[in-house]
Design a protein around this motif. Sequence first.
Motif, short mmCIF file in Angstrom:
data_model
loop_
_atom_site.label_atom_id
_atom_site.label_comp_id
_atom_site.label_asym_id
_atom_site.label_seq_id
_atom_site.Cartn_x
_atom_site.Cartn_y
_atom_site.Cartn_z
N TYR A 31 -58.58 -62.49 -16.32
CA TYR A 31 -57.22 -63.01 -16.29
C TYR A 31 -56.90 -63.63 -14.92
O TYR A 31 -56.32 -64.72 -14.85
CB TYR A 31 -56.21 -61.91 -16.59
CG TYR A 31 -54.79 -62.43 -16.72
CD1 TYR A 31 -54.35 -63.00 -17.90
CD2 TYR A 31 -53.91 -62.38 -15.63
CE1 TYR A 31 -53.06 -63.51 -18.02
CE2 TYR A 31 -52.62 -62.89 -15.74
CZ TYR A 31 -52.21 -63.45 -16.93
OH TYR A 31 -50.94 -63.97 -17.04
N ARG A 35 -55.98 -67.54 -14.38
CA ARG A 35 -54.71 -67.92 -13.75
C ARG A 35 -54.95 -68.80 -12.53
O ARG A 35 -54.24 -69.78 -12.31
CB ARG A 35 -53.92 -66.67 -13.35
CG ARG A 35 -52.52 -66.97 -12.81
CD ARG A 35 -51.67 -65.72 -12.73
NE ARG A 35 -52.21 -64.73 -11.82
CZ ARG A 35 -51.65 -63.54 -11.58
NH1 ARG A 35 -50.52 -63.21 -12.21
NH2 ARG A 35 -52.19 -62.69 -10.74
N ILE A 40 -54.00 -70.23 -17.63
CA ILE A 40 -52.86 -69.43 -18.07
C ILE A 40 -51.59 -70.27 -18.09
O ILE A 40 -50.70 -70.08 -18.92
CB ILE A 40 -52.67 -68.21 -17.15
CG1 ILE A 40 -53.88 -67.27 -17.25
CG2 ILE A 40 -51.39 -67.45 -17.50
CD1 ILE A 40 -54.15 -66.70 -18.62
N TYR A 233 -49.07 -61.65 -18.73
CA TYR A 233 -49.08 -62.94 -19.42
C TYR A 233 -47.66 -63.35 -19.83
O TYR A 233 -47.24 -64.49 -19.60
CB TYR A 233 -49.99 -62.86 -20.64
CG TYR A 233 -50.13 -64.15 -21.43
CD1 TYR A 233 -50.36 -65.36 -20.80
CD2 TYR A 233 -50.04 -64.13 -22.81
CE1 TYR A 233 -50.50 -66.54 -21.53
CE2 TYR A 233 -50.18 -65.29 -23.56
CZ TYR A 233 -50.41 -66.49 -22.90
OH TYR A 233 -50.53 -67.65 -23.64
#
Length: 395
Positions: A31, A35, A40, A233
């Motif tokens: 993640y 990002r 993202i 998120y």
Amino acid sequence: MNPSTSGWIEKFLRELDNTPQMTKWSLDELYLNLRKVGFIYGTSIDTIIDKNSDIIYSEEEKTKINLFAALVVTYYDTIENVNQKDCLEAMFQFYSFLDTKKSFFSFGNVLSTQINEKLEKIIHTRIQTNETILKKNFSHLLTNALLFIDVLAFEYFLVHDKNPFDYAANLEETLINTVFLALNSKKKKDKYDQLLVKLFSSSVRYTSISNEEEASFDYIELDVYTDEIEKKYILDLTSLAVWNDKELDKGEQSFMSALGAELQLSNEIVKESIGLVQKFIDNHKEDISFFNYSNPALHFYQQTSRTVSFLVLRNKKRLIKEISESKDLMILLGQSTMRDLSTEEKQQVKKQLLDICKTIPSLAIFILPGGSILLPLLVKFIPQLLPSAFNENKE
């Protein structure tokens, strides 16, 4: 590896051996890396894999690579004793579950026999940043930021061995509702903010919220999301929604703090999320396609309006036939042009319109995940484009 030519997934998997550290990432590490490269946020300015060639990738190609790489990492992190063949088969089964409607938008049109070629076509169809809504398989309409739903839904599928369709649809609805509340929290809205707020607030799927009411989390089930990545998120996409060139106003600040509290995230994490969005956009604003439009909200509204108008006109006769069989629906649609429907009436319109959309293949877009965001436009165009069928029911 060229993601725009056949065979790129096979080559990707061969090159995976050269980057063994990626297959050892946790989902938290994945993640953070997604990002960092902008995936993202809906705009991949780089890839999360090491590039061993001089090829200059387009934004779409970077997004393809990042989506596929994220699915691979998710598989390797979730499943023991992995192998590439099982990984590909799991991905294909996952997307087959999501493609339950078997319509014009179906992945069933993928004719390749090799599973890696099928996945290439699925991912190509899944991205399509510049295609019209009619050519998308899912109605994730705002930005490619919603693509990470695929990754979370794939993890859900692998962990629970269940059809991930409902999970994906519910998460998308939560995100869209939260973005609506964020937009509505602004103390001063320009005409494009108001345009989006009007679109979301009039949606028959989100009728519990009115733009005349105070923004509230009472209508959004956030407590079902207990995983830290899910929470971050939701927070990051909301930070993206309230982005502006200056500081957040008091309404936005209060909203973001309240969202953090609802998600049980600290103020430090909330501030970090807002700061990272600001930094990313400041550094890459010229490269972010969404902001290349002078008025992205207006562009979105106009594009979707034209699409819905086209669908209504093309299916005019069938719509008249189906709607005319429900007197109550005809009356409510006619009255919707004269007054605001009540919450109960909007719920009734939503249910009956979705039932009709299920019977008309060309209207499958309205029943795909996120498709209900277009229903208020459908409600708007039906009386306008088919006045003779509704005039008598306005009184």
